[in-house]
Design a protein around this motif. Structure first.
Motif, mmCIF file in Angstrom:
data_model
loop_
_atom_site.group_PDB
_atom_site.id
_atom_site.type_symbol
_atom_site.label_atom_id
_atom_site.label_comp_id
_atom_site.label_asym_id
_atom_site.label_seq_id
_atom_site.Cartn_x
_atom_site.Cartn_y
_atom_site.Cartn_z
ATOM 1 N N ALA A 152 0.831 -1.208 0.000
ATOM 2 C CA ALA A 152 0.000 0.000 0.000
ATOM 3 C C ALA A 152 0.868 1.261 0.000
ATOM 4 N N GLN A 153 1.921 1.283 0.812
ATOM 5 C CA GLN A 153 2.770 2.471 0.872
ATOM 6 C C GLN A 153 3.589 2.631 -0.400
ATOM 7 N N GLU A 154 4.079 1.512 -0.946
ATOM 8 C CA GLU A 154 4.814 1.578 -2.210
ATOM 9 C C GLU A 154 3.918 2.118 -3.320
ATOM 10 N N HIS A 155 2.658 1.681 -3.323
ATOM 11 C CA HIS A 155 1.702 2.140 -4.336
ATOM 12 C C HIS A 155 1.486 3.645 -4.222
ATOM 13 N N ARG A 156 1.346 4.156 -3.008
ATOM 14 C CA ARG A 156 1.140 5.586 -2.816
ATOM 15 C C ARG A 156 2.338 6.386 -3.320
ATOM 16 N N ILE A 157 3.529 5.921 -2.971
ATOM 17 C CA ILE A 157 4.732 6.636 -3.390
ATOM 18 C C ILE A 157 4.852 6.655 -4.907
ATOM 19 N N LEU A 158 4.689 5.487 -5.531
ATOM 20 C CA LEU A 158 4.864 5.411 -6.980
ATOM 21 C C LEU A 158 3.751 6.168 -7.708
ATOM 22 N N SER A 159 2.542 6.165 -7.171
ATOM 23 C CA SER A 159 1.449 6.937 -7.767
ATOM 24 C C SER A 159 1.771 8.423 -7.736
ATOM 25 N N TYR A 160 2.329 8.882 -6.620
ATOM 26 C CA TYR A 160 2.664 10.303 -6.522
ATOM 27 C C TYR A 160 3.756 10.661 -7.524
ATOM 28 N N PHE A 161 4.722 9.775 -7.678
ATOM 29 C CA PHE A 161 5.751 9.986 -8.697
ATOM 30 C C PHE A 161 5.130 10.072 -10.095
ATOM 31 N N MET A 162 4.190 9.169 -10.389
ATOM 32 C CA MET A 162 3.597 9.122 -11.734
ATOM 33 C C MET A 162 2.798 10.383 -12.043
ATOM 34 N N HIS A 163 2.225 11.003 -11.030
ATOM 35 C CA HIS A 163 1.477 12.244 -11.232
ATOM 36 C C HIS A 163 2.395 13.461 -11.289
ATOM 37 N N SER A 172 10.610 15.450 2.191
ATOM 38 C CA SER A 172 9.505 15.964 3.002
ATOM 39 C C SER A 172 8.212 16.022 2.198
ATOM 40 N N ARG A 173 8.302 16.435 0.919
ATOM 41 C CA ARG A 173 7.099 16.498 0.082
ATOM 42 C C ARG A 173 6.521 15.109 -0.141
ATOM 43 N N LEU A 174 7.374 14.143 -0.420
ATOM 44 C CA LEU A 174 6.899 12.770 -0.592
ATOM 45 C C LEU A 174 6.268 12.257 0.698
ATOM 46 N N GLY A 175 6.959 12.473 1.814
ATOM 47 C CA GLY A 175 6.454 11.970 3.084
ATOM 48 C C GLY A 175 5.111 12.549 3.453
ATOM 49 N N PHE A 183 4.876 12.472 9.014
ATOM 50 C CA PHE A 183 6.141 12.020 8.455
ATOM 51 C C PHE A 183 7.296 12.465 9.336
ATOM 52 N N ASP A 184 8.149 11.525 9.726
ATOM 53 C CA ASP A 184 9.324 11.827 10.523
ATOM 54 C C ASP A 184 10.507 12.015 9.569
ATOM 55 N N PRO A 185 10.975 13.256 9.400
ATOM 56 C CA PRO A 185 12.055 13.511 8.437
ATOM 57 C C PRO A 185 13.363 12.812 8.785
ATOM 58 N N ASP A 186 13.511 12.388 10.047
ATOM 59 C CA ASP A 186 14.739 11.714 10.464
ATOM 60 C C ASP A 186 14.668 10.201 10.260
ATOM 61 N N SER A 187 13.508 9.697 9.845
ATOM 62 C CA SER A 187 13.361 8.261 9.625
ATOM 63 C C SER A 187 13.896 7.884 8.253
ATOM 64 N N ASN A 188 14.404 6.647 8.144
ATOM 65 C CA ASN A 188 14.882 6.165 6.843
ATOM 66 C C ASN A 188 13.840 5.302 6.141
ATOM 67 N N THR A 189 12.603 5.317 6.669
ATOM 68 C CA THR A 189 11.547 4.477 6.096
ATOM 69 C C THR A 189 11.310 4.791 4.633
ATOM 70 N N LEU A 190 11.259 6.070 4.289
ATOM 71 C CA LEU A 190 11.012 6.459 2.913
ATOM 72 C C LEU A 190 12.112 5.941 1.990
ATOM 73 N N ILE A 194 11.569 3.396 -1.172
ATOM 74 C CA ILE A 194 12.000 3.741 -2.524
ATOM 75 C C ILE A 194 12.996 2.710 -3.033
ATOM 76 N N GLY A 195 13.851 2.200 -2.140
ATOM 77 C CA GLY A 195 14.768 1.131 -2.533
ATOM 78 C C GLY A 195 14.024 -0.112 -2.979
ATOM 79 N N ARG A 196 12.962 -0.463 -2.276
ATOM 80 C CA ARG A 196 12.154 -1.627 -2.652
ATOM 81 C C ARG A 196 11.486 -1.417 -4.006
ATOM 82 N N ILE A 197 10.954 -0.202 -4.212
ATOM 83 C CA ILE A 197 10.309 0.101 -5.495
ATOM 84 C C ILE A 197 11.314 -0.011 -6.632
ATOM 85 N N ARG A 198 12.500 0.505 -6.416
ATOM 86 C CA ARG A 198 13.541 0.432 -7.450
ATOM 87 C C ARG A 198 13.824 -1.022 -7.829
ATOM 88 N N ARG A 199 13.924 -1.878 -6.829
ATOM 89 C CA ARG A 199 14.217 -3.286 -7.116
ATOM 90 C C ARG A 199 13.080 -3.938 -7.894
#
Length: 220
Positions: A152-163, A172-175, A183-190, A194-199
């Motif tokens: 679900a989170q990967e889908h949201r990120i990639l959808s935002y990229f596609m738009h 920060s904008r993506l988060g 969104f915690d700007p100090d977290s590496n979750t994003l 994105i690494g998972r989406i790339r793979r």
């Protein structure tokens, strides 16, 4: 992608919020007109769904104040008023589309997607970046013609990229546009997502701009 839902009917609002979140949107809900106006002024949102019968400040006044302030995101109006002059008043206030209650929630979702697509300059319901395709109406991705499985989170990120293709998007904008609970700007979750989406994409579609953010593009 963030959507403002201004609806004071608690049951309807709950159903719509669930529907929108399942479709990949981050929902900001308010049940009061003055708060709706405030949220629309300060939040970075892709669209708003507004009931005309809001307490505190009616929906027409909310939309008028947004437009007077230069806020140009698309607005979908919800109302029990079916008369033409009521609809005309909504459009005159700055609404982009109109749904009369009762309505099918799926119709709201389709109309909202169409409004967002048009506001972003995408007239066609299929967005494409190289071998990657997003069917906006169905909410499905394909890569080289095959379905692409995403969380679900990967889908949201990639959808935002596609738009927002060929645009450098900051962390920060993506988060802010893909996380429901802040969104915690100090977290590496994003970065992990994105690494998972790339793979999964298996190609260099997402480019890193050091110190600035990420960009989706079929070209380097």
């Amino acid at each position: 992608m963030r959507v403002l839902l201004a609806e004071d009917d608690a049951l309807l609002a709950s159903r719509l919020q669930t529907l929108l979140e399942e479709a990949g949107y981050v929902v900001i809900h308010t049940a009061e007109g003055r708060d709706a106006e405030y949220q629309g002024q300060i939040e970075d949102i892709a669209a708003a769904v507004v009931d005309l019968g809001l307490p505190g400040l009616d929906g027409l006044s909310v939309i008028e104040r947004w437009r007077q302030a230069g806020r140009d995101f698309p607005v979908l109006v919800l109302t029990a008023r079916a008369r033409w002059h009521d609809k005309l008043a909504g459009f005159d206030a700055g609404a982009d589309d109109y749904l009369t209650k009762p309505f099918q929630p799926e119709e709201l979702l389709l109309r909202l997607r169409a409004l967002i697509r048009r506001s972003a300059g995408h007239a066609h319901p299929r967005l494409q970046c190289g071998p990657l395709v997003l069917d906006v109406n169905a909410g499905r991705f394909e890569l080289d013609g095959a379905p692409l499985a995403l969380s679900a989170q990967e889908h949201r990120i990639l959808s935002y990229f596609m738009h927002h293709p060929d645009t450098v998007l900051s962390r920060s904008r993506l988060g802010e546009n893909v996380y429901e609970d802040g969104f915690d700007p100090d977290s590496n979750t994003l970065d992990v997502l994105i690494g998972r989406i790339r793979r999964k994409l298996g190609s260099e579609l997402i480019h890193t701009h050091r110190g600035q953010g990420f960009r989706l593009s079929a070209t380097p």
